[in-house]
Structure formats: structure tokens, C-alpha cells
Design a protein around this motif. Sequence first.
Motif, PDB file in Angstrom:
ATOM      1  N   GLU A  18      55.553  -3.831  10.945  1.00 55.75           N
ATOM      2  CA  GLU A  18      54.242  -4.164  10.414  1.00 55.75           C
ATOM      3  C   GLU A  18      53.230  -4.286  11.537  1.00 55.75           C
ATOM      4  O   GLU A  18      53.545  -4.812  12.611  1.00 55.75           O
ATOM      5  CB  GLU A  18      54.309  -5.496   9.663  1.00 55.75           C
ATOM      6  CG  GLU A  18      55.189  -5.456   8.441  1.00 55.75           C
ATOM      7  CD  GLU A  18      55.208  -6.799   7.719  1.00 55.75           C
ATOM      8  OE1 GLU A  18      54.198  -7.523   7.772  1.00 55.75           O
ATOM      9  OE2 GLU A  18      56.240  -7.103   7.128  1.00 55.75           O
ATOM     10  N   GLN A  31      52.725  -7.310  14.163  1.00 58.55           N
ATOM     11  CA  GLN A  31      53.988  -7.970  14.487  1.00 58.55           C
ATOM     12  C   GLN A  31      54.765  -7.062  15.421  1.00 58.55           C
ATOM     13  O   GLN A  31      54.893  -5.871  15.175  1.00 58.55           O
ATOM     14  CB  GLN A  31      54.796  -8.251  13.229  1.00 58.55           C
ATOM     15  CG  GLN A  31      54.148  -9.264  12.325  1.00 58.55           C
ATOM     16  CD  GLN A  31      55.128  -9.776  11.285  1.00 58.55           C
ATOM     17  OE1 GLN A  31      56.264  -9.349  11.220  1.00 58.55           O
ATOM     18  NE2 GLN A  31      54.666 -10.698  10.477  1.00 58.55           N
ATOM     19  N   ARG A  32      55.309  -7.605  16.469  1.00 57.57           N
ATOM     20  CA  ARG A  32      55.990  -6.814  17.484  1.00 57.57           C
ATOM     21  C   ARG A  32      57.503  -6.905  17.313  1.00 57.57           C
ATOM     22  O   ARG A  32      58.233  -7.217  18.236  1.00 57.57           O
ATOM     23  CB  ARG A  32      55.526  -7.253  18.856  1.00 57.57           C
ATOM     24  CG  ARG A  32      53.985  -7.115  18.950  1.00 57.57           C
ATOM     25  CD  ARG A  32      53.394  -7.335  20.288  1.00 57.57           C
ATOM     26  NE  ARG A  32      53.896  -6.517  21.358  1.00 57.57           N
ATOM     27  CZ  ARG A  32      53.603  -5.229  21.581  1.00 57.57           C
ATOM     28  NH1 ARG A  32      52.811  -4.585  20.762  1.00 57.57           N
ATOM     29  NH2 ARG A  32      54.099  -4.593  22.620  1.00 57.57           N
ATOM     30  N   VAL A  33      57.958  -6.638  16.072  1.00 52.70           N
ATOM     31  CA  VAL A  33      59.391  -6.667  15.760  1.00 52.70           C
ATOM     32  C   VAL A  33      59.811  -5.309  15.211  1.00 52.70           C
ATOM     33  O   VAL A  33      59.017  -4.585  14.602  1.00 52.70           O
ATOM     34  CB  VAL A  33      59.747  -7.787  14.744  1.00 52.70           C
ATOM     35  CG1 VAL A  33      59.390  -9.145  15.302  1.00 52.70           C
ATOM     36  CG2 VAL A  33      59.061  -7.558  13.412  1.00 52.70           C
ATOM     37  N   ARG A  72      63.404 -11.100  16.638  1.00 54.99           N
ATOM     38  CA  ARG A  72      62.413 -11.713  17.524  1.00 54.99           C
ATOM     39  C   ARG A  72      61.493 -10.634  18.099  1.00 54.99           C
ATOM     40  O   ARG A  72      61.876  -9.476  18.218  1.00 54.99           O
ATOM     41  CB  ARG A  72      63.113 -12.447  18.674  1.00 54.99           C
ATOM     42  CG  ARG A  72      63.805 -13.723  18.248  1.00 54.99           C
ATOM     43  CD  ARG A  72      64.500 -14.428  19.404  1.00 54.99           C
ATOM     44  NE  ARG A  72      65.638 -13.631  19.879  1.00 54.99           N
ATOM     45  CZ  ARG A  72      65.751 -13.141  21.115  1.00 54.99           C
ATOM     46  NH1 ARG A  72      64.842 -13.370  22.021  1.00 54.99           N
ATOM     47  NH2 ARG A  72      66.810 -12.428  21.459  1.00 54.99           N
ATOM     48  N   GLU A  73      60.306 -11.039  18.451  1.00 56.34           N
ATOM     49  CA  GLU A  73      59.341 -10.102  19.021  1.00 56.34           C
ATOM     50  C   GLU A  73      59.873  -9.486  20.308  1.00 56.34           C
ATOM     51  O   GLU A  73      60.431 -10.182  21.149  1.00 56.34           O
ATOM     52  CB  GLU A  73      58.004 -10.803  19.282  1.00 56.34           C
ATOM     53  CG  GLU A  73      57.254 -11.112  18.007  1.00 56.34           C
ATOM     54  CD  GLU A  73      55.804 -11.482  18.268  1.00 56.34           C
ATOM     55  OE1 GLU A  73      55.350 -11.445  19.419  1.00 56.34           O
ATOM     56  OE2 GLU A  73      55.127 -11.805  17.273  1.00 56.34           O
TER      57      GLU A  73
END
Length: 148
Positions: free
Chosen positions: A51, A54-56, A98-99
Amino acid sequence: MSEQARKFDPSHATDFFTGRGHPGWLGLRYSDHGDDWVELELPWREDLLGEEGQRVLASGPILSLMDMASGMAIWRAMDEFTAIATLDLRVDYVRPAREQASVFGRAQCYRLTRSAAFVRGLAHDGDADDPVAHIQAVFMKITSTARL
């Protein structure tokens, strides 16, 4: 059976399987294995995000990671590379990764029959006791006995 007597070694086979196609594009890497399980790594990459904002890692690449780890766990349990097909792969995502974290996928082939293989596993981002997802899967063994 000793490690040297085994015919299918995931630590060597991973380069072949992840050197091309979709697993190669994802950048899957070998992590570890046992007699009936294989663990692969999906490194974090900017273009695999789920998304915006979001850095996942997205869920799709994690699904691909688990499918490949499952297949390799089956080949490890059978101790041979043979054609298989994913019949059913259920993924229960329990939390986002987690990111900027790599995700590890560990799959175990817990039952082999004449025509099917059953797998369970989990995806985690460094702590297997706090998984990102759980999987259950059934694969079909494809035999080469053709009828004329």
C-alpha cells in the motif's frame, strides 16, 4: 539418511529455481532447510510494497514465497525433483510485516501420499514466534506414466 546421501539439496537447487522466472524476479534466496522443510527469504524491495505510504511487503509476493518454499519442502521430503502442482494454498495473514523488513517463509511437508503432498508453514520477518502469516497447502504429484 546422511546429508551427503540426499539427492535433493535445497541449498544448491535454490540458485536454479530462483535464477529465472517469477521467483528470480522476486529475488528469493535460500535461508535454511531440514529433512522435510525449507526456508527461503524474500528481501524487502521498494517495488514490492503493498500500500502506498506503508513500507511493507505486499501479500502477493509473500504468497509466491510460500508457494516456492512449499514446493521445495515437498522435493526435500521426497528427496527428488518431480513435477507437482499447487491444488490448494490457504494463507492466513495475521499482521503486516515490519517496515523495510525481509520476510522468511518456512514450509514443512508433513505428509506424502501416492498422489498428494500436504504442507504447513509460516512467514515471519525475523521472529518465527510472531508470524506474518500461516499457510496450509495441498499439492498434487504429477506422474509421467502416459497412456497411449
